[in-house]
Design a protein around this motif. Structure first.
Motif, PDB file in Angstrom:
ATOM      1  N   ILE A 117       0.836  -1.207   0.000  1.00 20.81           N
ATOM      2  CA  ILE A 117       0.000   0.000   0.000  1.00 20.81           C
ATOM      3  C   ILE A 117       0.868   1.252   0.000  1.00 20.81           C
ATOM      4  O   ILE A 117       0.469   2.323   0.458  1.00 20.81           O
ATOM      5  N   ALA A 118       2.094   1.114  -0.559  1.00 23.08           N
ATOM      6  CA  ALA A 118       3.017   2.247  -0.658  1.00 23.08           C
ATOM      7  C   ALA A 118       3.734   2.258  -1.995  1.00 23.08           C
ATOM      8  O   ALA A 118       4.819   2.821  -2.115  1.00 23.08           O
ATOM      9  N   LEU A 142      -5.177  -6.756   6.882  1.00 25.13           N
ATOM     10  CA  LEU A 142      -5.743  -5.453   7.253  1.00 25.13           C
ATOM     11  C   LEU A 142      -5.851  -4.521   6.044  1.00 25.13           C
ATOM     12  O   LEU A 142      -6.722  -3.650   5.994  1.00 25.13           O
ATOM     13  N   MET A 143      -4.970  -4.704   5.058  1.00 20.94           N
ATOM     14  CA  MET A 143      -5.022  -3.874   3.856  1.00 20.94           C
ATOM     15  C   MET A 143      -6.345  -4.064   3.127  1.00 20.94           C
ATOM     16  O   MET A 143      -6.889  -3.117   2.551  1.00 20.94           O
ATOM     17  N   HIS A 176      -5.586  -8.664  -1.406  1.00 18.46           N
ATOM     18  CA  HIS A 176      -6.249  -9.007  -2.660  1.00 18.46           C
ATOM     19  C   HIS A 176      -6.383  -7.747  -3.513  1.00 18.46           C
ATOM     20  O   HIS A 176      -7.002  -6.776  -3.102  1.00 18.46           O
ATOM     21  N   THR A 177      -5.781  -7.794  -4.681  1.00 16.35           N
ATOM     22  CA  THR A 177      -5.814  -6.640  -5.576  1.00 16.35           C
ATOM     23  C   THR A 177      -7.056  -6.690  -6.461  1.00 16.35           C
ATOM     24  O   THR A 177      -7.725  -7.721  -6.573  1.00 16.35           O
ATOM     25  N   PRO A 186      -5.125  -2.295  -2.586  1.00 13.78           N
ATOM     26  CA  PRO A 186      -3.671  -2.439  -2.644  1.00 13.78           C
ATOM     27  C   PRO A 186      -3.215  -2.524  -4.101  1.00 13.78           C
ATOM     28  O   PRO A 186      -3.864  -3.189  -4.919  1.00 13.78           O
ATOM     29  N   ALA A 187      -2.122  -1.861  -4.420  1.00 10.67           N
ATOM     30  CA  ALA A 187      -1.683  -1.775  -5.819  1.00 10.67           C
ATOM     31  C   ALA A 187      -1.090  -3.081  -6.323  1.00 10.67           C
ATOM     32  O   ALA A 187      -1.148  -3.376  -7.523  1.00 10.67           O
ATOM     33  N   VAL A 188      -0.503  -3.875  -5.423  1.00  7.62           N
ATOM     34  CA  VAL A 188       0.122  -5.139  -5.824  1.00  7.62           C
ATOM     35  C   VAL A 188      -0.239  -6.206  -4.814  1.00  7.62           C
ATOM     36  O   VAL A 188      -0.708  -5.916  -3.706  1.00  7.62           O
TER      37      VAL A 188
END
Length: 959
Positions: free
Chosen positions: A115-116, A832-833, A897-898, A930-932
């Motif tokens: 998430i960064a 948690l993401m 999970h993206t 999340p990006a990845v």
């Protein structure tokens, strides 16, 4: 109802829970009111008797009105001082969308890479920029400032020396004085002998392990170091070059003439001077030294789907893990400023940067020719942007005439140095010529500037003119229109979770509100446009802010005075220990070099002690996580003859107000030591107790934690130190601007007041909160933490608590029992993401745990969302425990999970897409993707790539 005298309190905007929410939370805790909770949490023997003596709180509008008047006391003259600080043009698209954007400045250090990804890409761009311009093989993601980067280089060279008996570091006498100042400080603690001199006179002895040069030199001249470097390498002596990064668009890269390390500042890449900072330093070196390079390194890896991903690489080198064996104590750096510098390079591209460099150089040559035509002796035959003019008896009159024209030059006896920068115009050159001409009884018309401009030739030696390409990657050649740049910035921002999205509940990191009003003055030109070495009578506004903040923080900490020079928390630790060291030495106790540090201490504590030349003795903790007082007494007595200090965090890193703290401090003093308090948890003290009251002698303050300076994705920070009266004489001084007395230690940072421009943020926070507001902030931080404890303690074991079962401002959730079903604490962090949250602090201070700190700024609704997420995750773990979910393929092990995973044509998971992506109703309405997928750390360390890969490499990564 009479509302005539009503004034809205900033406190009510800063503190999250409303009065009604607070009542509900207190009821859940089983207490009558907030004061009862505080009485049950904070030991009575350390409570302050009265309220803080601070000015009455100001409303936001009133504060900004007052600060306008304060800003007017700063006189922003045209600066040609140089010396490592230059005026810049910050592109508006970067100022508005990065510098002033909470989507960029409220992020945390990118430990949770998934998430960064936007921030990590921006920092990878920065590293690529540095590698390309310096001609080196690897670079980090920024350091604090140029002078401390040079000191880090010295340490690395010292650690890598082949002759372990070699103890001398040769430094060119033509470096900036602030760099030399910091080198003196750092060398002292390791017993390194600094030898300052002419590079032509380097002794032929065997005890020299490294050499430092500046390029261009401190006086602006350009020398060819190639043959010197070859001679030094033949003697196994490494070379560090302190290089002006912007000049390298025109000058041969240091890597091309053999430098082993290249350091410097990226301030010229669009970052305002800000009276000294914050600015991102850079550190570049050879690939062979990748495990020795200090600071963060961003590396390329793959995610769980085999796709391109980024993360912080080689974390095993860091001080958190290596502790007193670490080669550096750096905990954070200047991520936000590095990101800005990288965007600046992407916006201008290689051609644009070359044009800026050539324009600066061309105007410098034009001024040189004009001054010579007026009859002045210009001393630099070679240069990039700096001239030195011999004035003789005209030195005084020239100084006065320059001031009359609102111009600052840099004076060294009868010589005036003039440094041209990006903001200099042709009209500015005319003004300078007019000033110099007047002293010769001439006018600007006596110089044919137009004719001279037509005959400009470079003053860079031909052998040192750059011919190699740089910034060839598409990222630096695709975003030159504002539209494209804006979209690129926003595309990266969208990949990062920040405080814009949800709470970031990191223990010991205090991710509280960074209020907009606190941030506004930072970008005012009256604060951003000042050189740190500007004459003191031009910086009245800054002096007022610094003096007021000194007074306020001294009152809050119970100390006598504060030094603002340390520009990070770890830097504050180091500075505090060096002040203690100087105090002992002043008393003839040069042998006092033992520091007691609890086993629970933050990793930077032992690393800082080692950096200060101290010997670390670890004090045990008991089964409740508190300092083992008996062990402390025993070790204090054992080491009484050599005891220098105790380093203690209060409340403890375990989130508890330890009852015997006063006795602990008294014991250390009994045996001749000093008490250094780590200020990481100061936000649980403000208004209720203080380091001075407890018995500490020095305390560093993380202004980027307790006092609201944003974390900026991993920096900037400020770590000023407050000290008791007997330590005041030893506070850090500065070579150029006196900020302490004759007994003050040498500088610990490049600028006299550290990253001065962001002191405005803490100044605003204290001024608008006032005594009552600050105290209430502390109380609500404790309330919020205990509310989370109450909601989660039936689902997760709470590792430590105080005598009455209360935690301080943070708490530790024990997740170690989940290992029995294959669930690690990192799995909870990744899951948690999917709920839209950044994880709490993972495995610190105890492996297999989560340390949660909600801060006072979060509302009950947000706290409940977080607790609901944690409870739902516990239920997901329970399903594994009960055999209802597969141990290997479950919601936690596959997280995060993206959108690509959830929207794929096929879905073969033993749970639904909805369970994966939308586990609770609130997630569906406010989803952060999340990006990845989960990042592969080991893959990134096995194949370290720390620059933007060519497009062809992306296919290789995926393959």
């Amino acid at each position: 109802m009479n509302t005539i005298h009503f004034q809205e309190k900033f406190e009510e905007r800063h503190i999250g829970p409303s009065a009604d929410e607070a009542a509900e939370m207190l009821d859940a805790l089983g207490v009558q009111n907030l004061d009862q909770l505080i009485d049950e949490t904070v030991p009575a023997q350390i409570r302050t008797a009265g309220t803080l003596r601070l000015p009455q709180a100001l409303g936001e509008t009133a504060y900004l009105r007052r600060m306008r008047a304060v800003a007017d006391k700063n006189r922003v003259f045209k600066s040609y001082i140089g010396q490592g600080y230059y005026d810049v043009i910050l592109p508006g698209v970067i100022q508005r969308n990065v510098f002033e954007n909470p989507g960029w400045y409220t992020q945390y250090t990118p430990y949770q890479a998934e998430i960064a990804q936007g921030r990590l890409q921006a920092l990878l761009n920065f590293q690529t920029m540095v590698i390309d311009l310096t001609g080196m093989e690897i670079a980090n993601a920024s350091l604090l400032d140029e002078a401390t980067a040079a000191a880090e280089a010295m340490f690395m060279q010292y650690g890598l020396r082949k002759n372990k008996a070699a103890n001398t570091y040769f430094v060119s006498d033509n470096v900036f004085p602030q760099t030399l100042d910091v080198l003196h400080t750092r060398a002292q603690s390791y017993g390194i002998e600094l030898l300052i001199g002419d590079l032509h006179d380097i002794p032929s002895t065997d005890d020299i392990f490294g050499v430092l040069v500046q390029y261009p030199a401190g006086d602006g001249t350009i020398a060819d170091y190639k043959s010197l470097v070859e001679q030094l390498h033949a003697r196994d002596i490494s070379v560090c070059a302190v290089a002006d990064l912007l000049s390298l668009v025109m000058l041969s890269a240091p890597g091309e003439w053999g430098a082993d390390v290249v350091v410097g500042s990226t301030q010229r890449f669009g970052v305002p001077m800000g009276f000294g900072g914050p600015h991102a330093a850079y550190f570049a070196t050879k690939d062979a030294y990748k495990r020795n390079i200090p600071g963060r390194i961003i590396g390329v890896t793959i995610d769980s789907n085999g796709d391109y991903a980024l993360r912080m690489a080689l974390q095993t080198r860091e001080q958190h893990i290596r502790r007193d064996k670490a080669s550096s104590n750096i905990c954070t750096a200047q991520a936000l400023l590095a990101i800005m510098a990288g965007f600046y390079a992407a916006y201008h591209g290689p051609k644009g940067l070359r044009q800026i460099g050539e324009r600066i150089h061309g105007l410098t040559v034009l001024l040189d020719r004009a001054l010579q035509q007026l009859g002045y002796a210009q001393l630099n035959d070679t240069y990039f942007d700096t001239l030195r003019v011999e004035l003789g008896e005209l030195a005084g009159p020239l100084h006065a005439e320059a001031l009359n024209n609102d111009v600052n030059l840099y004076y060294q006896g009868t010589i005036a140095a003039i440094a041209i920068d990006e903001t200099t115009t042709y009209q500015d050159i005319e003004t300078l010529v007019r000033i110099f001409a007047k002293l010769k009884a001439k006018t600007v018309n006596d110089v044919d500037l137009a004719a001279l401009a037509d005959t400009i030739a470079t003053c860079v030696p031909q052998a040192l003119q750059r011919t190699s390409a740089y910034l060839t990657h598409p990222v630096f050649n695709s975003h030159h229109s504002e539209h494209e740049m804006l979209r690129y910035i926003k595309s990266l921002e969208a990949k990062d979770l920040s405080l814009c999205h949800s709470m970031i509940p990191l223990g010991s990191c205090t991710m509280k509100l960074n209020a907009t009003t606190e941030m506004i003055p930072v970008t005012w030109p009256e604060f951003g446009g000042l050189h740190p070495f500007a004459p003191i009578d031009q910086v009245g506004g800054y002096m007022q802010v610094i003096n007021e903040l000194d007074s306020w923080l001294s009152e809050i900490t119970g100390f006598t005075k504060v030094s603002f020079q340390p520009n990070s928390g770890a830097q504050g630790e180091y500075a505090g220990l060096m002040v203690i060291r100087a105090y002992h030495e002043s008393r003839g106790d040069t042998h006092r070099d033992v520091v007691l540090i609890p086993a629970s201490a933050h990793g930077t504590n032992p690393a800082s002690a080692s950096m200060a030349g101290m010997k670390v003795v670890v004090v045990k903790c008991d089964e409740r996580g508190n300092i083992d007082v008996a062990d402390l007494h025993e070790k204090a007595e054992t080491h009484a003859a050599n005891l220098s200090a105790l380093m203690v965090t209060y409340p403890s890193t375990h989130g508890v107000f330890e009852e015997p703290i006063v006795d602990i401090c008294r014991t250390i003093h009994q045996y001749g030591g000093q008490v250094y308090m780590d200020g990481a948890n100061m936000n649980a003290q403000v208004g209720l107790t203080s380091p001075g009251l407890i018995g500490a002698d020095v305390c560093h303050l993380n202004l980027h934690k307790t006092f609201c300076i944003p974390h900026g994705g991993g920096g900037p920070g400020m770590g000023p130190i407050g000290v008791a009266k007997h330590l005041v004489p030893f506070l850090p001084n500065h070579q150029i601007v006196s900020v302490s007395g004759p007994q003050g230690i040498n500088a610990v940072s490049a600028a006299p007041w550290g990253s001065a421009s962001i002191l405005l943020i803490s100044h605003a926070y204290i001024a608008m909160m006032g005594a009552e507001g600050l105290t209430n902030a502390t109380k609500y931080a404790i309330l919020n933490a205990n509310y989370i404890k109450t909601r989660l303690e039936n689902h997760y074991p709470i590792l430590y608590a105080g005598a009455n079962g209360r935690c301080a401002h943070e708490l530790i959730l024990d997740c170690r029992t989940f290992k029995s079903v294959g669930i690690e604490v990192s799995d909870i962090a990744k899951r948690l993401m999917d709920y839209g949250f950044h994880a709490p602090t993972v495995s610190f201070p105890v492996a297999g745990t989560l340390m949660v700190e909600p801060t006072e700024s979060e509302s009950k609704a947000e706290l409940d969302r977080f607790c609901d997420a944690m409870i739902a995750i516990r239920e997901e773990i329970a399903a594994i425990e009960q055999g209802l979910s597969d141990r290997a393929d479950n919601l936690l092990k596959t997280a995060p999970h993206t959108v690509a995973m959830v929207s794929a044509d096929t879905w073969e998971k033993p749970y639904t897409r909805s369970q994966a992506a939308f586990p609770l109703p609130f997630v569906r309405s406010h989803k952060f993707w999340p990006a990845v997928g989960r990042v592969n750390d080991s893959q990134g360390d096995r194949t370290l790539i720390c620059a933007c890969p060519p497009l062809s490499a992306y296919e290789e990564i995926e393959a």
